[in-house]
Design an enzyme around this catalytic site. Structure first.
Site, PDB file in Angstrom:
ATOM      1  N   TRP A  29       0.614  -1.047  -4.192  1.00  0.00           N
ATOM      2  CA  TRP A  29       0.522   0.371  -3.497  1.00  0.00           C
ATOM      3  C   TRP A  29       1.928   0.670  -2.883  1.00  0.00           C
ATOM      4  O   TRP A  29       2.923  -0.172  -2.403  1.00  0.00           O
ATOM      5  CB  TRP A  29      -0.646   0.697  -2.540  1.00  0.00           C
ATOM      6  CG  TRP A  29      -0.517  -0.492  -1.374  1.00  0.00           C
ATOM      7  CD1 TRP A  29       0.328  -0.103  -0.127  1.00  0.00           C
ATOM      8  CD2 TRP A  29      -1.149  -1.571  -1.070  1.00  0.00           C
ATOM      9  NE1 TRP A  29      -0.086  -1.402   0.626  1.00  0.00           N
ATOM     10  CE2 TRP A  29      -0.816  -2.090  -0.091  1.00  0.00           C
ATOM     11  CE3 TRP A  29      -2.208  -2.282  -1.978  1.00  0.00           C
ATOM     12  CZ2 TRP A  29      -1.336  -3.282   0.496  1.00  0.00           C
ATOM     13  CZ3 TRP A  29      -2.761  -3.541  -1.407  1.00  0.00           C
ATOM     14  CH2 TRP A  29      -2.384  -4.008  -0.218  1.00  0.00           C
TER      15      TRP A  29
ATOM     16  N   CYS B 267      -1.001  -9.028  -4.693  1.00  0.00           N
ATOM     17  CA  CYS B 267      -1.471  -7.797  -4.008  1.00  0.00           C
ATOM     18  C   CYS B 267      -0.674  -7.354  -2.848  1.00  0.00           C
ATOM     19  O   CYS B 267      -0.272  -8.263  -2.004  1.00  0.00           O
ATOM     20  CB  CYS B 267      -2.981  -7.881  -3.770  1.00  0.00           C
ATOM     21  SG  CYS B 267      -3.433  -6.363  -2.868  1.00  0.00           S
TER      22      CYS B 267
END
Length: 709
Positions: free
Chosen positions: A709, A662
């Protein structure tokens, strides 16, 4: 009770009603009962008159109330609920005309905008053809209906965005899952001609994955590809990519859609897209006082999603960095008690934030309009016919200009070329209008890339450079300022530990652009400045919703897990470890787990340090490995620590372990991916291609998951 006066008989109202009803329902004694009722009525004329008049008035009130309710047109304070069960549409009548279906899967509205723009121009080019723009989620109620309807299409065009780690958008997820799971079918789309345009960002590893996959499966299953799949790149100018792909599409559509009668006609006159515009109606100032009444903790809909968020108060806010740090990282907790909102460990929360007050004041000054003017937007004319061919987004609720700029307008992103053309249409200075049109033209492509994209100019900066451009409200909100989008965050809690709270871990965004402007992240700045309910009853709140994720712990808690998450990339793993701790306390057996965490310095930004040590002490986490990039003689990152633990990582993967990553997709995630490839190659004595194949298999089997992201 009876009383007599001469020969008159007076009775109570209840006795009178009883006598009347007895006369109506007892046919065996019609004569006696009728005489009794008649006598009673005659002797009580005054009461009967009052009774009948009251009943008539009551009936009249009910009729008027029902009529007013049915005919009143109430303003829409929220968008209508997206139905959970999609009703079957009326069967389409085959009138012999040619039909084209244009599908879109969108996350921010860009794919939908391209789909509608293509449809509008196509309608002008092929006036005898029927074009229909369809949200993929609304196309069919279930898998069986998807197949039944798609095989009846003869010409379809798909606009498909990819976000995150190669994932489909929310409204395309159901279609994508069904379509990719059925890729082994025999060819069944031989009657379909199709085109696919993808929307993605080349900085991400799985650039335009969704569009590429759908394009390939359509071809394998018999579809006839009109043009190569379009690869729109939002990192540059995606509008130019769309324009180039569209120009390739027209000759192919000409072959399919132009009649023999049209074959001898000259080419279509150049098409100029109309500037989109809402119809604006200004309301009474008194309406402004009811704006926030539409927001309460329960949104009144059967589902809570991006179209129907619910209000959530900020319960807790605290700074995670120490005073020694020159950066900020916020821990925020939304209170979801009583909202009906639920989540699972690993999900994302979408937050609708507000523009900063100074940003709004600048926009008001540039527009030159009254900030407290209260207005409503409509997508149809007075007679009900749609404006702009139905290309407008659904309007936001009635509000003041200040509220609209605060909640709904994206004022800080770089404007698209279509926005420049809209500004040019309302620029009173001819030189400014020409300059805006040049930047939006093919001839100004390089200049736009440098002046706009590379310089990261915001919409407000552009409007300040072209002060004569004063678009009316209907144009500004339809064609100039995009709709402010929700910001997504990995939830950093587990419902097993925090069932009535959603935790968010957010780094403050504050950067200087190439032009020297200080860019403040809209949502992160709002979070930093938010007031929690613990400090004030008048606390901050935001409309939020939950987006489901496939970033999930293994169902079997004994399976080994490897977590890599530096900085705020630790957010979902905090939820994972809370989940594992709760499972352990319930008596579950846990498999080995290792977390690779990274930050700059242990004295500045080692977030959740006490919690991490507690997870280790209580057995929720087997091993914690921390890399400090600004502490010590050399910079050390998580990928360096991974190489030091290469043998352990290989053993965990060999035992069926899961790998979770992540964080930043453009930097860290790529470095970790390369490191993982190297570890598999060296520890498994594999050549490069076999190591890459092993990585792909881990991804395909759901054992290598990324939230980036």
């Amino acid at each position: 009770m009876e009383s007599t006066s001469g020969s008159s008989m007076k009775i109570s109202p209840l006795d009178l009603m009883a006598a009347i009803f007895r006369g109506k329902i007892d046919p065996s004694s019609t004569s006696s009962a009728g005489a009794e009722v008649a006598s009673v009525i005659l002797e009580n004329r005054e009461f009967v008159m009052i009774l009948t008049t009251s009943i008539a008035v009551l009936i009249g009130c009910v009729v008027v109330f029902v009529w007013r309710r049915s005919s009143a047109q109430k303003p829409k304070l929220v968008q209508p609920l997206k139905p959970l069960v999609i009703p079957e549409p009326e069967p389409e009548v085959d009138d012999g005309s040619k039909k084209v279906t244009i599908f879109f899967g969108t996350q921010t509205g860009t794919a939908e905008g391209f789909a509608k723009a293509l449809a509008e121009e196509a309608k002008a080019r092929y006036d005898k053809v029927t074009f229909k723009v369809v949200d993929l989620d609304d196309y069919a109620a279930d898998d069986e209906a998807y197949e039944e309807k798609l095989k009846n299409e003869s010409l379809a065009i798909f606009f498909l965005a990819t976000y995150g780690d190669g994932e489909p958008t929310d409204n395309a997820a159901r279609f994508y899952k069904w379509f990719t799971e059925g890729k082994e079918k025999e060819a069944w789309l031989q009657n379909l001609h199709y085109g696919v345009f993808g929307l993605g960002n080349r900085q991400y590893e799985h650039f335009n994955k969704v569009a590429v996959v759908v394009d390939e499966i359509l071809a394998v299953q018999g579809g006839k590809r009109l043009v190569p799949v379009g690869l729109g790149d939002d990192d540059q100018c995606i509008e130019d990519d769309f324009t180039a792909w569209r120009e390739l599409m027209w000759p192919e559509l000409d072959q399919l859609l132009r009649d023999e009668d049209d074959a001898t006609t000259p080419a279509c006159t150049p098409y100029t897209a109309a500037v989109l515009e809402y119809r604006v109606v200004f309301n009474d100032a008194a309406d402004a006082s009811v704006e926030d009444k539409s927001w309460n903790n329960v949104n009144g809909h059967a589902v809570i999603d991006a179209q129907h968020p619910c209000r959530a108060n900020v319960a807790v806010r605290k700074e995670l960095h120490t005073p020694a740090s020159d950066r900020f990282c916020i821990h925020l907790e939304f209170d979801i008690a009583g909202t009906g909102l639920t989540y699972e460990t690993g999900d994302h929360v979408g937050v609708y934030c507000e523009n900063l007050s100074e940003t709004v004041e600048e926009a008001i000054s540039l527009l030159g309009l009254a900030p407290e003017a209260h207005f409503s937007l409509y997508t149809e004319k007075d007679d009900g016919t749609p404006l702009s061919g139905g290309s407008l987004l659904p309007p936001f609720p009635p509000c003041t200009l200040r509220t609209a700029l605060t909640r709904y307008a994206d004022l800080l992103s770089s404007p698209k070329k279509s926005a420049l053309l809209a500004l040019a249409a309302y620029a009173s200075d001819p030189a400014e209008a020409d300059r805006l049109r040049h930047l939006a033209s093919p001839a100004g492509k390089d200049e736009y890339a440098q002046w706009m994209v590379a310089s990261q100019r915001s919409l407000l900066e552009v409007m300040a450079e072209f002060p004569s451009a004063k678009p009316p409200l209907g144009v500004f909100f339809a064609a100039v300022a995009p709709r402010l989008q929700p910001r997504y965050y990995s939830i950093s809690s587990s419902p097993r530990m925090a069932p009535s709270k959603i935790h968010v871990t957010c780094a403050l965004v504050c950067d200087k652009t190439p032009k020297g402007r200080i860019h403040k992240g809209i949502c992160s700045t709002w979070m930093k400045n938010s007031v929690p309910s613990a400090k004030s009853d008048d606390c901050s709140w935001a409309p939020i919703f939950v987006r489901q994720s496939n970033f999930r712990l293994p169902v079997d808690s004994k399976v080994p897990i490897l977590m890599i998450g530096p900085g705020t990339g630790f957010a979902p793993f905090r939820g994972f470890l809370q989940e594992r701790l709760a499972l352990k306390e319930d008596g579950a057996e846990l498999g080995p787990s290792v977390l690779f965490f990274g930050c700059r310095n242990s004295q500045m930004d080692y977030i959740y340090e006490d919690e991490l040590n507690n997870f280790v002490e209580k057995g929720a986490l087997s091993e914690l490995v921390v890399a400090f990039s600004r502490q010590g003689p050399t910079k050390e990152y998580v990928q360096h620590k991974m190489m030091q633990k290469a043998s352990d990582i290989w053993n965990m993967i060999s035992q069926g372990g899961y790998i979770f990553v992540c964080g930043d997709a453009k930097g860290m995630a790529k470095d970790v991916h390369r490191t993982l490839h190297t570890i598999l190659q060296e520890q498994g004595s594999l050549d490069s291609s076999k190591a890459e194949s092993m990585v792909k298999n881990l991804q395909t089997n759901g054992r290598y998951l990324r939230d980036v992201w």
